[in-house]
Scaffold this motif. Structure first.
Motif, PDB file in Angstrom:
ATOM      1  N   VAL A  49       5.868   8.900  -6.295  1.00 60.69           N
ATOM      2  CA  VAL A  49       7.305   9.130  -5.871  1.00 60.69           C
ATOM      3  C   VAL A  49       7.560   8.904  -4.765  1.00 60.69           C
ATOM      4  O   VAL A  49       6.960   8.857  -3.871  1.00 60.69           O
ATOM      5  CB  VAL A  49       7.262  11.114  -6.167  1.00 60.69           C
ATOM      6  CG1 VAL A  49       8.583  11.366  -5.835  1.00 60.69           C
ATOM      7  CG2 VAL A  49       6.782  11.581  -7.484  1.00 60.69           C
ATOM      8  N   ASN A  50       8.692   8.197  -4.805  1.00 59.53           N
ATOM      9  CA  ASN A  50       9.261   7.345  -3.484  1.00 59.53           C
ATOM     10  C   ASN A  50      10.609   8.063  -3.087  1.00 59.53           C
ATOM     11  O   ASN A  50      11.544   7.801  -3.681  1.00 59.53           O
ATOM     12  CB  ASN A  50       9.252   5.756  -3.584  1.00 59.53           C
ATOM     13  CG  ASN A  50       7.618   5.478  -3.835  1.00 59.53           C
ATOM     14  OD1 ASN A  50       7.192   5.452  -2.760  1.00 59.53           O
ATOM     15  ND2 ASN A  50       7.474   4.744  -5.035  1.00 59.53           N
ATOM     16  N   PHE A  51      10.661   8.304  -1.820  1.00 57.10           N
ATOM     17  CA  PHE A  51      12.008   8.417  -1.288  1.00 57.10           C
ATOM     18  C   PHE A  51      12.329   7.340  -0.436  1.00 57.10           C
ATOM     19  O   PHE A  51      11.715   6.973   0.579  1.00 57.10           O
ATOM     20  CB  PHE A  51      11.865   9.867  -0.395  1.00 57.10           C
ATOM     21  CG  PHE A  51      11.590  11.140  -1.350  1.00 57.10           C
ATOM     22  CD1 PHE A  51      12.478  11.781  -1.735  1.00 57.10           C
ATOM     23  CD2 PHE A  51      10.502  11.257  -1.518  1.00 57.10           C
ATOM     24  CE1 PHE A  51      12.453  13.068  -2.357  1.00 57.10           C
ATOM     25  CE2 PHE A  51      10.283  12.527  -2.334  1.00 57.10           C
ATOM     26  CZ  PHE A  51      11.126  13.235  -2.557  1.00 57.10           C
ATOM     27  N   VAL A  52      13.546   6.813  -0.856  1.00 58.55           N
ATOM     28  CA  VAL A  52      13.915   5.517   0.085  1.00 58.55           C
ATOM     29  C   VAL A  52      15.241   5.975   1.108  1.00 58.55           C
ATOM     30  O   VAL A  52      16.055   6.765   0.510  1.00 58.55           O
ATOM     31  CB  VAL A  52      14.351   4.681  -0.777  1.00 58.55           C
ATOM     32  CG1 VAL A  52      14.498   3.274   0.097  1.00 58.55           C
ATOM     33  CG2 VAL A  52      13.240   4.082  -1.572  1.00 58.55           C
ATOM     34  N   TYR A  53      15.036   5.828   2.409  1.00 59.95           N
ATOM     35  CA  TYR A  53      16.228   5.955   3.243  1.00 59.95           C
ATOM     36  C   TYR A  53      16.534   4.589   3.884  1.00 59.95           C
ATOM     37  O   TYR A  53      16.345   4.181   4.992  1.00 59.95           O
ATOM     38  CB  TYR A  53      15.734   6.830   4.400  1.00 59.95           C
ATOM     39  CG  TYR A  53      15.489   8.292   3.907  1.00 59.95           C
ATOM     40  CD1 TYR A  53      16.342   9.230   3.938  1.00 59.95           C
ATOM     41  CD2 TYR A  53      14.010   8.352   3.454  1.00 59.95           C
ATOM     42  CE1 TYR A  53      15.918  10.614   3.313  1.00 59.95           C
ATOM     43  CE2 TYR A  53      13.663   9.926   2.986  1.00 59.95           C
ATOM     44  CZ  TYR A  53      14.588  10.971   3.022  1.00 59.95           C
ATOM     45  OH  TYR A  53      14.350  11.980   2.423  1.00 59.95           O
ATOM     46  N   VAL A 101       8.105  18.281   5.544  1.00 61.36           N
ATOM     47  CA  VAL A 101       9.450  17.825   5.010  1.00 61.36           C
ATOM     48  C   VAL A 101       9.699  17.802   3.585  1.00 61.36           C
ATOM     49  O   VAL A 101      10.743  18.007   3.215  1.00 61.36           O
ATOM     50  CB  VAL A 101       9.809  16.320   5.586  1.00 61.36           C
ATOM     51  CG1 VAL A 101       9.813  16.143   6.998  1.00 61.36           C
ATOM     52  CG2 VAL A 101       8.793  15.233   4.758  1.00 61.36           C
ATOM     53  N   LEU A 102       8.753  17.785   2.929  1.00 61.27           N
ATOM     54  CA  LEU A 102       8.714  17.919   1.482  1.00 61.27           C
ATOM     55  C   LEU A 102       8.547  19.299   0.550  1.00 61.27           C
ATOM     56  O   LEU A 102       7.522  19.911   1.110  1.00 61.27           O
ATOM     57  CB  LEU A 102       7.642  16.749   0.715  1.00 61.27           C
ATOM     58  CG  LEU A 102       7.525  16.658  -0.776  1.00 61.27           C
ATOM     59  CD1 LEU A 102       9.053  16.030  -1.234  1.00 61.27           C
ATOM     60  CD2 LEU A 102       6.475  16.042  -1.007  1.00 61.27           C
ATOM     61  N   TYR A 144      10.477  17.232  -6.617  1.00 63.02           N
ATOM     62  CA  TYR A 144      10.150  16.836  -5.178  1.00 63.02           C
ATOM     63  C   TYR A 144      11.430  16.797  -4.461  1.00 63.02           C
ATOM     64  O   TYR A 144      12.346  16.024  -4.800  1.00 63.02           O
ATOM     65  CB  TYR A 144       9.315  15.628  -5.150  1.00 63.02           C
ATOM     66  CG  TYR A 144       8.055  15.537  -5.961  1.00 63.02           C
ATOM     67  CD1 TYR A 144       7.022  15.804  -5.404  1.00 63.02           C
ATOM     68  CD2 TYR A 144       8.099  15.307  -7.297  1.00 63.02           C
ATOM     69  CE1 TYR A 144       5.715  15.997  -6.125  1.00 63.02           C
ATOM     70  CE2 TYR A 144       6.903  15.372  -8.108  1.00 63.02           C
ATOM     71  CZ  TYR A 144       5.781  15.558  -7.598  1.00 63.02           C
ATOM     72  OH  TYR A 144       4.692  15.455  -8.206  1.00 63.02           O
ATOM     73  N   ILE A 146      13.481  16.411  -0.617  1.00 61.14           N
ATOM     74  CA  ILE A 146      13.465  16.333   1.004  1.00 61.14           C
ATOM     75  C   ILE A 146      14.731  16.899   1.331  1.00 61.14           C
ATOM     76  O   ILE A 146      15.772  16.128   1.014  1.00 61.14           O
ATOM     77  CB  ILE A 146      12.908  14.986   1.486  1.00 61.14           C
ATOM     78  CG1 ILE A 146      11.589  14.676   1.343  1.00 61.14           C
ATOM     79  CG2 ILE A 146      13.301  14.879   3.077  1.00 61.14           C
ATOM     80  CD1 ILE A 146      11.064  13.198   1.640  1.00 61.14           C
ATOM     81  N   ILE A 156      12.269  12.728  10.649  1.00 60.84           N
ATOM     82  CA  ILE A 156      12.376  11.376   9.588  1.00 60.84           C
ATOM     83  C   ILE A 156      13.372  10.286  10.383  1.00 60.84           C
ATOM     84  O   ILE A 156      12.936   9.048  10.522  1.00 60.84           O
ATOM     85  CB  ILE A 156      12.918  11.646   8.404  1.00 60.84           C
ATOM     86  CG1 ILE A 156      11.719  12.539   7.346  1.00 60.84           C
ATOM     87  CG2 ILE A 156      13.284  10.382   7.537  1.00 60.84           C
ATOM     88  CD1 ILE A 156      12.251  12.999   6.239  1.00 60.84           C
TER      89      ILE A 156
END
Lengths: 175, 264
Positions: A49-53, A101-102, A144, A146, A156
């Motif tokens: 699972v990827n969170f992109v900022y 954070v998650l 999931y 954030i 972050i």
């Protein structure tokens, strides 16, 4: 006519006698043994699972992904599912983001029963679904998230661009 | 052919089909190991790990102490933290096991019961098979925050001393928890062995005769443990209800019954 009667009687006698004998020879006892053992099977559908900022908006917005059928369990006893991080931080090898954070939420909606809950990820085992009823191929959706309050914080925001990863382990145990 | 035999064959076929089709993952059997044996003895049991997938899985083998809170949740501790831990008695030939694709392996679990373990108390621990991640998973991560999901199995390990054979639970409380719209049933294990049970709750409106049967809840309790089982009530209950709770102990006809009138 008399002979015919005698022959018919003998034929019928042989037929029934023979049939009964044949049946007697094929009759027996079959023992069917069932050996049942407790078993539990677990699989996860998504390896990543990827969170992109990559925009300012991304830092100021809740990011969440719900992975349908993320966990699939077959068990012949009631069971619990817990989750933990394998380390205290998401890391690129040098820089760290705390795993706290998650948030991870077991989402009601799959075929798995039990009591789902939300946990903030840590290195401690925390139940996300307890006392799920036994069954085959029971699926659990997992969310999931954030929250923006964390992604816009120094946890972050301001961290160098990199790939920060951590292993998250789901644990299945019988009740 | 007797009806029993027909049923048995049908059950085997259904079970076979179910277990053939369920998964491309890892399975463990058994889920709980019950050792017996006298102090000084060394005893073994086998854990079977099946891998129906096309990939190899590698697991580390490790132990933890654990106990169950009154809520029923398990809490884990480092080995040797709890007084009724048997984690230090347990060993396996290898601390890492590899399960090739489409295969089944067996892991022998050995319990060396210390000479000093003379107290007539059940001890426990949890044997974990923890998946070890592969470097290839990390290499595919993009910029951002990435999670690699792994899985783990925890197998209960119990040692019951010879002579412990008293299975008994007792109901110690039966309460209305109005704030959460629940009814709670407090149960203690006053026997000296592990006890599995099913807790039932039925409510009957004393005016109308309306009956509400709630979904039974399964429990598993160590000796001397206390657990509070909570039943979520339907919304909108109003009036006087007779509550009856029945605790049915597994493997016997033994049961405990509690009765109380509630005003909702």
């Amino acid at each position: 006519m008399k002979n015919l009667f005698i022959i018919s009687t003998l034929a019928l006698g042989v037929f029934f006698f023979g049939t009964n004998n044949a049946q007697a020879q094929s009759t027996g006892t079959t023992t069917v043994n069932l050996t049942l053992s407790d078993v539990i099977s677990l699989e996860t559908s998504a390896a990543e699972v990827n969170f992109v900022y990559d925009t300012a908006e991304a830092y100021n917005t809740d990011q969440e992904y719900t992975v349908e059928d993320n966990i699939k369990v077959t068990s012949n006893k009631n069971f619990d599912i817990s989750v933990k991080a394998n380390g205290a931080n998401f890391t690129d090898g040098t820089n760290n983001i705390p795993v706290g954070v998650l948030d991870i939420t077991a989402v009601a909606g799959g075929t798995m029963g039990g009591t789902p809950t939300t946990v903030t990820l840590s290195t401690t085992d925390q139940d996300i679904n307890t006392n799920a009823a036994l069954g085959s191929e029971l699926t659990l959706d997992v969310n999931y998230k954030i929250p923006a309050t964390r992604s816009s914080s120094s946890d972050i925001l301001g961290k160098p661009a990199a790939s920060y990863t951590q292993e998250v382990t789901y644990t299945a145990t019988a009740l | 052919m007797s009806a029993y035999l027909k049923f048995s064959i049908a059950f085997v076929l259904i079970a076979f089909c179910s277990f053939q089709g369920f998964s491309q993952g890892i399975s463990m059997s058994p889920t709980r190991i019950f050792f017996t044996g006298a102090p000084g003895e060394t005893v073994t049991k086998t854990v079977t790990i099946g891998n129906s997938s096309d990939a190899e899985y590698i697991f580390s083998v490790n132990m933890k102490d654990w106990h169950r809170e009154e809520s029923g949740n398990k809490v884990y501790f480092e080995v040797g933290s709890l007084k009724n831990s048997n984690a230090k008695w347990i060993s396996t030939a290898e601390t890492t096991v590899s399960v090739p694709p489409k295969s089944t392996i067996e892991v022998v679990v050995t319990m060396a019961i210390p000479e000093t373990a003379t107290a007539p108390v059940v001890t426990n621990s949890m044997l974990f098979f923890t998946q070890i991640g592969k470097q290839a998973d990390k290499a595919t991560q993009k910029d951002g925050i990435g999670i690699i999901t792994l899985f783990e199995f925890g197998i209960h390990v119990y040692h019951t001393p010879d002579g412990n054979n008293n299975q008994s639970l007792d109901i110690v409380s039966f309460n209305d928890e109005a704030a959460t719209n629940m009814v709670s049933v407090g149960i203690v294990n006053d026997g000296n062995i592990i006890c599995d049970a099913t807790v039932e709750l039925e409510l009957t409106n004393t005016s109308t005769g309306e009956e509400i049967k709630l979904e039974p809840i399964n429990i598993s309790m160590m000796p001397e443990a206390k657990q509070v089982v909570k039943f979520q009530l339907p919304e909108g209950l109003n009036g006087e209800y007779l509550g009856v709770t029945i605790v049915k102990m597994a493997g016997s006809n033994d049961l405990r019954v509690g009765e109380k009138t509630f005003e909702f």
